[in-house]
Write a protein that holds these residues in place. Structure first.
Motif, mmCIF file in Angstrom:
data_model
loop_
_atom_site.group_PDB
_atom_site.id
_atom_site.type_symbol
_atom_site.label_atom_id
_atom_site.label_comp_id
_atom_site.label_asym_id
_atom_site.label_seq_id
_atom_site.Cartn_x
_atom_site.Cartn_y
_atom_site.Cartn_z
ATOM 1 N N PRO A 1 6.005 -3.986 -10.675
ATOM 2 C CA PRO A 1 5.030 -3.212 -10.073
ATOM 3 C C PRO A 1 5.877 -2.838 -8.735
ATOM 4 O O PRO A 1 6.203 -3.634 -7.969
ATOM 5 N N ALA A 2 5.513 -1.563 -8.220
ATOM 6 C CA ALA A 2 6.104 -1.289 -6.787
ATOM 7 C C ALA A 2 5.270 -2.198 -5.744
ATOM 8 O O ALA A 2 6.330 -2.544 -4.885
ATOM 9 N N CYS A 3 4.214 -2.744 -5.906
ATOM 10 C CA CYS A 3 3.903 -3.601 -4.856
ATOM 11 C C CYS A 3 4.250 -4.678 -4.724
ATOM 12 O O CYS A 3 4.406 -5.731 -3.568
ATOM 13 N N VAL A 4 4.578 -5.377 -5.866
ATOM 14 C CA VAL A 4 5.323 -6.609 -6.219
ATOM 15 C C VAL A 4 6.730 -6.643 -5.293
ATOM 16 O O VAL A 4 7.131 -7.412 -4.776
ATOM 17 N N GLU A 5 7.508 -5.586 -6.071
ATOM 18 C CA GLU A 5 8.665 -5.317 -5.471
ATOM 19 C C GLU A 5 8.790 -5.298 -3.972
ATOM 20 O O GLU A 5 10.092 -5.656 -3.461
ATOM 21 N N SER A 6 7.806 -4.805 -3.365
ATOM 22 C CA SER A 6 7.881 -4.513 -1.927
ATOM 23 C C SER A 6 7.366 -5.402 -0.960
ATOM 24 O O SER A 6 7.590 -5.242 0.316
ATOM 25 N N CYS A 7 6.690 -6.259 -1.662
ATOM 26 C CA CYS A 7 6.062 -7.237 -0.816
ATOM 27 C C CYS A 7 7.311 -8.211 -0.167
ATOM 28 O O CYS A 7 7.938 -9.007 -0.621
ATOM 29 N N VAL A 8 7.099 -8.041 1.199
ATOM 30 C CA VAL A 8 8.120 -8.982 2.160
ATOM 31 C C VAL A 8 7.908 -10.349 2.163
ATOM 32 O O VAL A 8 8.718 -11.119 2.425
ATOM 33 N N THR B 1 0.892 -1.125 0.152
ATOM 34 C CA THR B 1 0.015 0.120 0.029
ATOM 35 C C THR B 1 0.953 1.398 -0.085
ATOM 36 O O THR B 1 0.786 2.167 -0.929
ATOM 37 N N VAL B 2 1.880 1.122 0.863
ATOM 38 C CA VAL B 2 2.852 2.365 1.139
ATOM 39 C C VAL B 2 3.543 2.598 -0.244
ATOM 40 O O VAL B 2 3.726 3.814 -0.650
ATOM 41 N N SER B 3 4.147 1.544 -0.674
ATOM 42 C CA SER B 3 5.062 1.750 -1.936
ATOM 43 C C SER B 3 4.301 2.080 -2.979
ATOM 44 O O SER B 3 4.787 2.795 -3.928
ATOM 45 N N CYS B 4 3.098 1.585 -3.313
ATOM 46 C CA CYS B 4 2.208 2.017 -4.441
ATOM 47 C C CYS B 4 1.885 3.669 -4.479
ATOM 48 O O CYS B 4 1.932 4.273 -5.300
ATOM 49 N N ILE C 1 3.389 -11.287 -10.330
ATOM 50 C CA ILE C 1 2.954 -10.796 -11.535
ATOM 51 C C ILE C 1 3.630 -11.432 -12.818
ATOM 52 O O ILE C 1 4.688 -11.786 -12.738
ATOM 53 N N GLY C 2 2.793 -11.386 -13.873
ATOM 54 C CA GLY C 2 3.676 -12.069 -15.013
ATOM 55 C C GLY C 2 2.624 -12.142 -16.271
ATOM 56 O O GLY C 2 1.529 -11.879 -16.251
ATOM 57 N N ASP C 3 3.191 -12.833 -17.209
ATOM 58 C CA ASP C 3 2.695 -13.261 -18.528
ATOM 59 C C ASP C 3 1.905 -14.490 -18.340
ATOM 60 O O ASP C 3 2.595 -15.681 -18.300
ATOM 61 N N ILE C 4 0.421 -14.626 -18.504
ATOM 62 C CA ILE C 4 0.016 -16.030 -18.316
ATOM 63 C C ILE C 4 0.042 -16.599 -19.796
ATOM 64 O O ILE C 4 -0.163 -17.966 -19.974
ATOM 65 N N ARG C 5 0.341 -15.818 -20.595
ATOM 66 C CA ARG C 5 0.589 -16.621 -22.105
ATOM 67 C C ARG C 5 2.043 -17.529 -22.259
ATOM 68 O O ARG C 5 2.248 -17.966 -23.095
ATOM 69 N N ASP C 6 2.957 -16.939 -21.253
ATOM 70 C CA ASP C 6 4.006 -17.529 -21.197
ATOM 71 C C ASP C 6 4.220 -18.958 -20.462
ATOM 72 O O ASP C 6 3.881 -18.756 -18.983
#
Length: 259
Positions: A175-182, A63-66, A188-193
């Protein structure tokens, strides 16, 4: 919520989560208003997010990083983490549960066709964004979103929401929220891959994935792992962790009323 209805919604949530693996042409006939053509983004990809609730500790780092990354106004959030006290129906024990929420970047987003100027649109890679230069702030999209994921930015007077930090994804960043999630709860990613982490996790936990409000028929592309079936209708939550005050020091609560 009675047991029969909760069970039905849980089954619908799993079915809707599985719809992400269906051909997109099948989802285009979901019965919601005709969608405008997609534009921008890499059409060979389809971004989605998986949130592993087993790993979320409710620290609010996302929440904070976003909030910092996207410079949202005080009291407005692109993503939040709701906190609930849940009672075990068999034992009566109380447990604290966390539910991160954000724009679901639906395959059939109801917010897009209602925009009178096409300021809200879906990219080729599935990310739903807002063109702030075109937006007139009518709030039609805010009302159309069944997930309460949009707000009118008081600084810009235009619609605002989570964009999966598309500006970061486009340059190879998370994304900021993904990067900061402890706890590593957000993937997050490409579901076609088929080799992406999110594709592997979706394949491994296919039968356990759920989405919010499956009855809306929007095919959300934020998937939850480890979610109690009682959450599929996204019940109201009380403010959690801390209070937020405006520039005058008035307490305005951590979440908007109704979240």
């Amino acid at each position: 919520m009675d047991f029969a209805r909760r069970t039905l919604l849980g089954q619908m949530a799993r079915l809707t989560a599985g719809a992400a693996l269906m051909p997109f042409s099948s989802l285009a006939n979901a019965g919601i208003n005709a969608q405008p053509s997609r534009r921008e983004g890499d059409g060979s990809k389809r971004y989605a997010m998986l949130i592993d609730l087993r790993q979320c500790i409710g620290c609010q780092a996302c929440t904070v990083s976003c909030h910092i990354e996207n410079e949202a106004p005080l009291g407005s959030f692109r993503t939040i983490v709701s906190q609930y006290e849940v009672e075990n129906e068999d034992t009566g024990d109380i447990a604290t549960m966390m539910l991160p929420r954000l724009c679901n970047h639906c395959e059939v987003p109801p917010c897009v066709p209602v925009c009178p100027v096409q300021a809200t649109y879906q990219r080729e890679d599935g990310i739903v964004v807002v063109d702030n230069e075109a937006c007139v702030g009518c709030a039609y999209c805010v009302q159309a979103c069944p997930y309460d994921a949009r707000f009118i930015n008081e600084y810009t007077q235009t619609a605002d929401k989570c964009t999966f930090c598309a500006h970061r994804l486009d340059v190879g960043l998370l994304p900021a929220c993904v990067e900061s999630c402890v706890g590593g709860a957000r993937i997050i990613g490409d579901i076609r891959d088929p080799d992406s982490q999110i594709s592997r996790m979706m394949a491994e936990h296919h039968d356990d994935l759920m989405v919010l409000k499956p009855e809306q028929g929007t095919s959300p592309h934020v998937f939850y792992l480890g979610m109690d079936e009682r959450f599929v209708t996204r019940p109201l939550a009380d403010p959690a962790i801390w209070d937020v005050r405006n520039s005058e020091g008035k307490e305005i609560g951590y979440e908007f009323a109704g979240h």
